[in-house]
Write an enzyme that holds these catalytic residues in place. Structure first.
Site, short mmCIF file in Angstrom:
data_model
loop_
_atom_site.label_atom_id
_atom_site.label_comp_id
_atom_site.label_asym_id
_atom_site.label_seq_id
_atom_site.Cartn_x
_atom_site.Cartn_y
_atom_site.Cartn_z
N ASP A 113 -10.61 2.36 11.14
CA ASP A 113 -11.36 3.20 12.09
C ASP A 113 -10.77 3.09 13.49
O ASP A 113 -10.62 4.09 14.20
CB ASP A 113 -12.83 2.78 12.10
CG ASP A 113 -13.45 2.85 10.71
OD1 ASP A 113 -13.58 3.96 10.18
OD2 ASP A 113 -13.78 1.79 10.17
N ARG B 133 -10.91 -7.47 9.22
CA ARG B 133 -9.95 -6.40 9.47
C ARG B 133 -9.75 -6.18 10.96
O ARG B 133 -8.67 -5.80 11.40
CB ARG B 133 -10.42 -5.11 8.79
CG ARG B 133 -10.47 -5.19 7.26
CD ARG B 133 -11.03 -3.90 6.67
NE ARG B 133 -11.08 -3.95 5.22
CZ ARG B 133 -12.11 -4.39 4.51
NH1 ARG B 133 -13.19 -4.84 5.15
NH2 ARG B 133 -12.08 -4.37 3.19
N ASP C 77 -14.61 2.36 -0.22
CA ASP C 77 -15.89 1.66 -0.34
C ASP C 77 -16.89 2.48 -1.14
O ASP C 77 -17.66 1.92 -1.93
CB ASP C 77 -16.44 1.34 1.05
CG ASP C 77 -15.46 0.57 1.90
OD1 ASP C 77 -15.13 -0.57 1.52
OD2 ASP C 77 -14.99 1.11 2.91
N VAL D 81 0.83 -1.21 0.00
CA VAL D 81 0.00 0.00 0.00
C VAL D 81 0.86 1.26 0.00
O VAL D 81 0.63 2.19 -0.78
CB VAL D 81 -0.95 -0.01 1.21
CG1 VAL D 81 -1.67 1.34 1.33
CG2 VAL D 81 -1.97 -1.13 1.08
N ASN E 11 -5.17 -1.08 8.64
CA ASN E 11 -6.41 -1.67 9.13
C ASN E 11 -6.27 -2.25 10.53
O ASN E 11 -5.17 -2.64 10.92
CB ASN E 11 -6.87 -2.77 8.17
CG ASN E 11 -7.62 -2.21 6.98
OD1 ASN E 11 -8.51 -1.39 7.13
ND2 ASN E 11 -7.24 -2.65 5.79
N PRO E 12 -7.39 -2.31 11.29
CA PRO E 12 -8.72 -1.80 10.95
C PRO E 12 -8.71 -0.27 11.05
O PRO E 12 -8.49 0.28 12.14
CB PRO E 12 -9.63 -2.43 12.00
CG PRO E 12 -8.73 -2.68 13.17
CD PRO E 12 -7.38 -2.99 12.62
N ALA F 241 -3.98 4.63 6.89
CA ALA F 241 -4.46 3.63 5.94
C ALA F 241 -4.44 2.23 6.53
O ALA F 241 -5.07 1.32 5.99
CB ALA F 241 -3.62 3.65 4.66
N HIS G 89 -15.15 0.67 7.98
CA HIS G 89 -14.54 0.11 6.77
C HIS G 89 -14.36 -1.38 7.06
O HIS G 89 -13.30 -1.85 7.45
CB HIS G 89 -13.19 0.77 6.49
CG HIS G 89 -12.42 0.12 5.37
ND1 HIS G 89 -12.95 -0.03 4.11
CD2 HIS G 89 -11.19 -0.45 5.34
CE1 HIS G 89 -12.06 -0.65 3.34
NE2 HIS G 89 -10.99 -0.92 4.07
#
Length: 322
Positions: free
Chosen positions: A126, A91, A151, A16, A123-124, A121, A178
């Site tokens: 949030d 996630r 999403d 990523v 995860n998770p 960026a 997410h």
């Protein structure tokens, strides 16, 4: 202090992080990129490879390697350091590992004097955005996650396969986690300004194969479909990161569904979740509170409950004091 050269530091140069750097370079979004990662040899190779793009781009972007100290004058620090997801899990399974990574990274970046915007960026996302917010002590405007931006893009792409329009002519947002509890706010999805439910009601025979429940499920599962086939999602999330960075650096006041800390919006507080927000040079300056239906508000509360449960399992309230 943030620099005048539009500088982005990327911490975590895996699939990523490297893809994000590539998107930033090819879109000429910033003047300087600093790559920071555990493997000095791999990070140096990425920087060298990216530097060979310059003859083919609109503007020259300086790309180099560095340490947390180099975040001091960055405008944005992208946090993409994390654990690779395992097919069959969720996630949220990555939360504990991500917490340990953030405990190592974030204090060092803050100690270096970083005063820009954290863009998360990992995860998770949030939960990690909430972790970074607590560890950094920054105001909520300066800590945001990619949230449901990717999403929402997936939703528009899937809808465009059934409707004769460009995905960019579709407006709408996926809200909440997410993750598995996310949902499209169908009451606010429009095609050229016309509500999608009105279109389906008026042209039922024409769009009889467009099932909104199926579209929502495909949107939710898109990341897993990619993960199972190639091991990671890269290009879409990298483009989302680049787009958010551009919105911040250019002070665009653009509305994007990002993971933002809620302080009463949508009836929720004390956690980060995917919501539309205005992005400026200062970061996230305002959350746009949509007038959701009763069912959508219930689903948003349920999704926030999932995020809150993951936070409580990590005892995040004690993090800032640890």
């Amino acid at each position: 202090m943030p620099s005048k050269t539009r500088k982005v530091a990327i911490v975590g140069v895996g699939a990523v992080g490297a893809s994000c750097a590539y998107a930033l370079v090819n879109q000429s979004i910033c003047d300087e990129i600093v790559l920071i990662g555990r493997s000095a040899e791999k990070v140096r190779a990425d920087a060298l490879d990216l530097s060979h793009c310059m003859d083919f781009t609109h503007n020259r972007t300086k790309v180099g390697t560095g340490t947390y100290e180099d975040c001091r004058d960055a405008d944005i620090v992208v946090l993409s350091a994390g654990v690779v997801m395992i097919p069959g899990g969720t996630r949220l399974d990555l939360a504990a590992s991500s917490l340990e990574i953030c405990r190592e990274i974030v204090p060092q970046i803050v100690a270096a004097g970083f005063e820009g915007v954290f863009l998360v960026a990992a995860n998770p996302v949030d939960v990690v955005t909430g972790i970074v917010l607590k560890l950094s002590g920054f105001p909520r405007s300066r800590v945001i996650g990619t949230g449901t931006s990717i999403d929402s893009a997936r939703l528009k792409t899937l809808l465009a396969e059934h409707l004769p329009v460009d995905p960019r002519s579709i407006n709408g947002y996926v809200l909440g986690e997410h993750g598995d509890s996310q949902f499209p706010a169908w009451s606010h999805v429009t095609i050229g300004g016309k509500p999608i439910r009105d279109i389906l009601a008026q042209h039922g025979e024409r769009f009889d194969r467009l099932d909104l429940d199926v579209i929502a499920q495909q949107t939710r599962n898109a990341g897993w479909e990619i993960l199972q086939a190639k091991g990671a999602t890269t290009y879409g999330i990298a483009s989302a990161l680049a787009s958010i960075a551009r919105s911040i650096l250019n002070n665009e006041h653009r509305i994007v569904a990002v993971s933002a800390y809620l302080e009463g919006e949508y009836g929720q507080s004390g956690l980060c979740a995917g919501v539309p927000a205005i992005l400026t040079r200062e970061g996230m300056t305002e959350i746009v509170e949509l007038n959701l239906t009763a069912g959508e508000r219930r689903r948003f509360a349920e999704s926030c409950g999932v995020i809150r449960g993951a936070m409580e399992a990590l005892a995040l309230d004690a993090i800032a004091q640890s």
